[in-house]
Write a protein that holds these residues in place. Sequence first.
Motif, short mmCIF file in Angstrom:
data_model
loop_
_atom_site.label_atom_id
_atom_site.label_comp_id
_atom_site.label_asym_id
_atom_site.label_seq_id
_atom_site.Cartn_x
_atom_site.Cartn_y
_atom_site.Cartn_z
N LYS A 1 0.84 -1.20 0.00
CA LYS A 1 0.00 0.00 0.00
C LYS A 1 0.88 1.26 0.00
O LYS A 1 0.58 2.25 -0.71
CB LYS A 1 -0.90 -0.01 1.25
CG LYS A 1 -1.87 1.16 1.32
CD LYS A 1 -2.89 1.09 0.19
CE LYS A 1 -4.05 2.06 0.38
NZ LYS A 1 -3.62 3.46 0.37
N MET A 2 1.96 1.21 0.74
CA MET A 2 2.88 2.35 0.75
C MET A 2 3.50 2.55 -0.64
O MET A 2 3.62 3.69 -1.12
CB MET A 2 3.98 2.14 1.80
CG MET A 2 3.48 2.18 3.23
SD MET A 2 4.78 1.75 4.43
CE MET A 2 6.00 3.02 4.02
N LEU B 1 2.15 1.63 -3.41
CA LEU B 1 1.08 2.10 -4.30
C LEU B 1 0.87 3.60 -4.14
O LEU B 1 0.72 4.34 -5.14
CB LEU B 1 -0.22 1.34 -3.99
CG LEU B 1 -1.48 1.81 -4.74
CD1 LEU B 1 -1.33 1.62 -6.25
CD2 LEU B 1 -2.71 1.06 -4.23
N ASP B 2 0.85 4.05 -2.89
CA ASP B 2 0.68 5.49 -2.64
C ASP B 2 1.85 6.30 -3.19
O ASP B 2 1.67 7.46 -3.60
CB ASP B 2 0.53 5.75 -1.14
CG ASP B 2 -0.75 5.13 -0.58
OD1 ASP B 2 -1.67 4.86 -1.37
OD2 ASP B 2 -0.81 4.91 0.65
N ALA B 3 3.03 5.68 -3.22
CA ALA B 3 4.21 6.38 -3.74
C ALA B 3 4.32 6.26 -5.25
O ALA B 3 5.25 6.83 -5.85
CB ALA B 3 5.47 5.84 -3.08
N TYR C 1 -1.28 -4.53 -5.24
CA TYR C 1 -1.92 -4.35 -3.95
C TYR C 1 -3.08 -5.33 -3.76
O TYR C 1 -3.22 -5.95 -2.71
CB TYR C 1 -2.39 -2.90 -3.80
CG TYR C 1 -3.22 -2.67 -2.55
CD1 TYR C 1 -2.63 -2.68 -1.29
CD2 TYR C 1 -4.60 -2.46 -2.64
CE1 TYR C 1 -3.39 -2.47 -0.15
CE2 TYR C 1 -5.37 -2.26 -1.51
CZ TYR C 1 -4.75 -2.27 -0.26
OH TYR C 1 -5.51 -2.08 0.85
N GLU D 1 -1.99 -0.97 -8.58
CA GLU D 1 -3.12 -1.43 -7.76
C GLU D 1 -3.29 -2.93 -7.89
O GLU D 1 -3.76 -3.60 -6.96
CB GLU D 1 -4.40 -0.71 -8.18
CG GLU D 1 -5.57 -1.05 -7.27
CD GLU D 1 -6.83 -0.26 -7.61
OE1 GLU D 1 -7.86 -0.51 -6.97
OE2 GLU D 1 -6.77 0.61 -8.51
#
Length: 473
Positions: free
Chosen positions: A203-204, A206-208, A216, A213
């Motif tokens: 998730k980290m 993906l956020d970066a 994830y 996705e």
Amino acid sequence: MIKRSTPIALAAAALLAGCSLIPTYERPVAPVPANYAFPSASSPQAEPGAASTAPWQDYFADPRLRRLIETALENNRDLRIAVLNIEQARATYQVRRADLYPGVGLAASASRAPATGTGTQTNSFAVGLAISAWEIDFFGRIASLKEQALAQYLATEEGRNGAQVSLVAAVANGWLTLLADEELLDLSRQTLASRDESVRLTKMRLDAGVASELDYRQAESLTQAARATLAQQQRQRALDENALVLLLGQALPDDVRSSVTGSKLADAPTMTPLPAGLPSELLTRRPDIRQAEQQLIAANASIGAARAAFFPRISLTTQAGTASGELSGLFKSGSWGFTVAPSLLLPLFDAGRNQANLDISKAGRGIAVAQYEKAIQTAFREVSDALTGQATLEAQAQAQQQQAQSEAARLKLADLRYRNGVASYLDLLDAQRSLFTTQQAVVQVRLAQLQNQVLLYKALGGGAPETDTRQPS
């Protein structure tokens, strides 16, 4: 009244009674090969009968398991029923044995009837000891029934011994299964924690914007699969504990239950290797085979009783005491005496009943022979299966352990390649799945190894109590 020589003659006739018509018993030849397909894994110089002389207290080294077995032997309801069946069979044998002896009772009678010719009413009073319709066993009918009851009693005793061996093995298998469940649960918890961490890191990323996705969602799916596996194993552990509690006949002791937490099969004390010996030794080791043989002996004895039914049946009724025409005359001088009334019944026509009973007894013996032979064949197969497992499970366990080590190394490489952008996340997930599956298989194969040792112990009749073959008092 009769002559004094008559009772002596009848006593002599009774001493001549006891002729047996039971066929001579011969143990059937064991319908199995002379040797097992797989030799025992233990040393060939080992004592062949060692398995039969190893009590379970010596064979199972885990003190917790020994405590559970003791609890089960004291509280298991199936074993309690088997013990009560012995008492019932013992009482049946005692009834049959008592039929060989006359039953003596106190008899008193009073009658009033017209005298012959005169029509005058006369009284008759009598008091004394009486034997009523005692069958003198000239042709061994009652003795055959007694031998049948004795063999059935001994068979019931062997049935109880077999139930004890099965109970000990069942408790051992239940305990090992519980240890395996605990190890699998611990493995699932570690795997779930690892996958939760993987979801967090993905998730980290993906956020970066480093991971997609899809990565994830794949990590999340694998995590939920691990969570479902954990729930399934928690349920299975509870079911296995309930099964063990049923065998024990009471709740699992708190200290034993708490000691299971964190246990591993690899830490379980090893069991002593067992020499299999020869198949013929199973005839004296296994309680179920001894039980089947006693049932065969009982069926053989029933033929003797059926044959004796074709011969005359002689009964004796006798009374010794005082008799008088007046109640006040009892116990006076001259009123004492005795009567003896033997009777004989020779079957002439019974519409084939006796022959049918003999046919039933012969067919019953044939069934008992087949059951005895099947018990031997079943025992031979169980020992052969255990020896086969002993010869192959060790190699399987070693290969499974090496595979787990390879999968662990593969996971490290896959993780390293993924972090450096060389491999896809799908490769990493596949390595995680494969390692978890292989680690579970290692535990399951180890459980199969230990349970196979328990199976061999049971199949060889190890730990069976010694049977007292003397007649019950």
